[in-house]
Scaffold this motif. Structure first.
Motif, PDB file in Angstrom:
ATOM      1  N   ASN A  38       1.088  -1.371   0.096  1.00 23.12           N
ATOM      2  CA  ASN A  38      -0.041  -0.364  -0.027  1.00 23.12           C
ATOM      3  C   ASN A  38       0.875   1.563   0.393  1.00 23.12           C
ATOM      4  N   ALA A  39       1.680   0.950   0.739  1.00 23.46           N
ATOM      5  CA  ALA A  39       3.243   2.153   0.817  1.00 23.46           C
ATOM      6  C   ALA A  39       2.995   2.253  -0.853  1.00 23.46           C
ATOM      7  N   SER A  40       3.947   1.967  -1.741  1.00 24.00           N
ATOM      8  CA  SER A  40       4.122   1.655  -2.564  1.00 24.00           C
ATOM      9  C   SER A  40       3.184   2.397  -3.704  1.00 24.00           C
ATOM     10  N   ALA A  41       2.148   1.461  -3.630  1.00 27.85           N
ATOM     11  CA  ALA A  41       0.780   2.334  -4.992  1.00 27.85           C
ATOM     12  C   ALA A  41       0.870   3.918  -3.883  1.00 27.85           C
ATOM     13  N   LEU A  42       0.636   4.164  -2.734  1.00 35.36           N
ATOM     14  CA  LEU A  42       0.403   5.419  -2.563  1.00 35.36           C
ATOM     15  C   LEU A  42       1.233   6.508  -2.650  1.00 35.36           C
ATOM     16  N   LEU A  43       2.875   5.841  -2.895  1.00 34.23           N
ATOM     17  CA  LEU A  43       4.162   6.957  -2.924  1.00 34.23           C
ATOM     18  C   LEU A  43       3.424   7.582  -5.213  1.00 34.23           C
ATOM     19  N   ASN A  44       3.593   5.745  -6.011  1.00 28.59           N
ATOM     20  CA  ASN A  44       3.582   5.941  -6.917  1.00 28.59           C
ATOM     21  C   ASN A  44       1.966   6.929  -7.148  1.00 28.59           C
ATOM     22  N   GLN A  45       0.945   6.845  -6.521  1.00 26.03           N
ATOM     23  CA  GLN A  45      -0.151   8.082  -6.963  1.00 26.03           C
ATOM     24  C   GLN A  45       0.018   8.822  -6.706  1.00 26.03           C
ATOM     25  N   PHE A  46       0.682   9.359  -6.095  1.00 28.01           N
ATOM     26  CA  PHE A  46       0.906  10.758  -5.677  1.00 28.01           C
ATOM     27  C   PHE A  46       2.256  11.594  -5.845  1.00 28.01           C
ATOM     28  N   LEU A  47       3.116  10.840  -6.276  1.00 23.33           N
ATOM     29  CA  LEU A  47       4.529  11.429  -6.934  1.00 23.33           C
ATOM     30  C   LEU A  47       3.962  11.852  -7.992  1.00 23.33           C
ATOM     31  N   ASP A  48       4.541  13.333  -8.984  1.00 29.45           N
ATOM     32  CA  ASP A  48       5.029  12.714 -10.562  1.00 29.45           C
ATOM     33  C   ASP A  48       6.468  12.521 -10.553  1.00 29.45           C
ATOM     34  N   ARG A  49       6.164  13.202 -12.207  1.00 28.97           N
ATOM     35  CA  ARG A  49       7.971  12.683 -12.847  1.00 28.97           C
ATOM     36  C   ARG A  49       8.796  11.136 -11.822  1.00 28.97           C
ATOM     37  N   ILE A  50       7.961  10.031 -11.710  1.00 30.28           N
ATOM     38  CA  ILE A  50       8.779   9.421 -11.501  1.00 30.28           C
ATOM     39  C   ILE A  50       8.447   7.771 -12.076  1.00 30.28           C
ATOM     40  N   ASN A  51       9.049   7.162 -12.219  1.00 27.68           N
ATOM     41  CA  ASN A  51       8.643   5.525 -12.948  1.00 27.68           C
ATOM     42  C   ASN A  51       9.004   4.792 -12.603  1.00 27.68           C
ATOM     43  N   TRP A  52       8.986   4.818 -10.647  1.00 30.45           N
ATOM     44  CA  TRP A  52       9.516   2.968 -10.561  1.00 30.45           C
ATOM     45  C   TRP A  52       9.696   3.889  -9.035  1.00 30.45           C
ATOM     46  N   VAL A  53       8.527   2.809  -8.418  1.00 25.55           N
ATOM     47  CA  VAL A  53       8.958   3.254  -5.986  1.00 25.55           C
ATOM     48  C   VAL A  53       8.445   1.965  -6.181  1.00 25.55           C
ATOM     49  N   GLY A  54       9.674   1.688  -4.910  1.00 31.55           N
ATOM     50  CA  GLY A  54       9.322   0.386  -4.606  1.00 31.55           C
ATOM     51  C   GLY A  54      10.020   0.150  -3.355  1.00 31.55           C
ATOM     52  N   PHE A  55       9.956  -1.186  -2.472  1.00 33.07           N
ATOM     53  CA  PHE A  55      10.777  -1.313  -1.279  1.00 33.07           C
ATOM     54  C   PHE A  55      11.881  -2.756  -1.835  1.00 33.07           C
ATOM     55  N   TYR A  56      13.185  -2.707  -1.226  1.00 33.37           N
ATOM     56  CA  TYR A  56      14.197  -3.472  -1.274  1.00 33.37           C
ATOM     57  C   TYR A  56      14.108  -4.048   0.580  1.00 33.37           C
TER      58      TYR A  56
END
Length: 160
Positions: A38-56
């Protein structure tokens, strides 16, 4: 900066709104995968000008393994000390890279990525993993992004 329909706050207000939304999503939930997803989906929804967001996530004391993310398929394992994520994990410090092509040993999972920010997730002194965000433009992330994303991670870590 954020894609919030009809909402026009300052960058700081927008980040604070996202943190409130994160709190609502993770409240009373203890499952790590659900909260990271949910955290990665939330950031992906709201941050613009990005192409990848997630966790290692820390898999051993020597490497990270891919966790929940939004974007193109990614590198699966990253040794500590290698690339931006591995360096952030090894040093337990946030790394903000204006131009990934200038970062020694950068691991290119997506050739479109030009800048990156990686924030370690630390709980009780233990490295749980890192939040990794890539952008298809140079100099995408600044001090405000770093400060507010570190706060986001701090809040998230309380629920992992």
């Amino acid at each position: 900066m954020f894609n919030i329909e009809g909402y026009r706050g300052t960058r700081v207000e927008n980040y604070d709104l996202v943190k409130k939304q994160l709190q609502a999503l993770v409240h009373d939930e203890t499952n790590q995968i659900a909260n990271l997803s949910n955290a990665s989906a939330l950031l992906n929804q709201f941050l613009d000008r990005i192409n990848w967001v997630g966790f290692y996530l820390t898999d051993t004391n020597e490497e990270l393994v891919l966790g929940p993310f939004q974007g193109l398929p990614a590198c699966i394992r990253i040794p500590f000390g290698k690339g931006v994520c591995g360096t952030a994990a090894a040093t337990k410090t946030t790394i903000r890279v204006e131009d990934v092509n200038q970062f020694p040993g950068h691991i290119a999972c997506d050739a479109a990525s030009q800048s990156e920010i990686v924030i370690p997730m630390i709980k009780n002194g233990e490295l749980l993993g890192v939040l990794d965000i890539d952008a298809p433009e140079k100099n995408r992330f600044d001090e405000v992004d770093q400060e507010k994303l570190e706060e986001f991670v701090e809040l998230l870590v309380q629920h992992l």
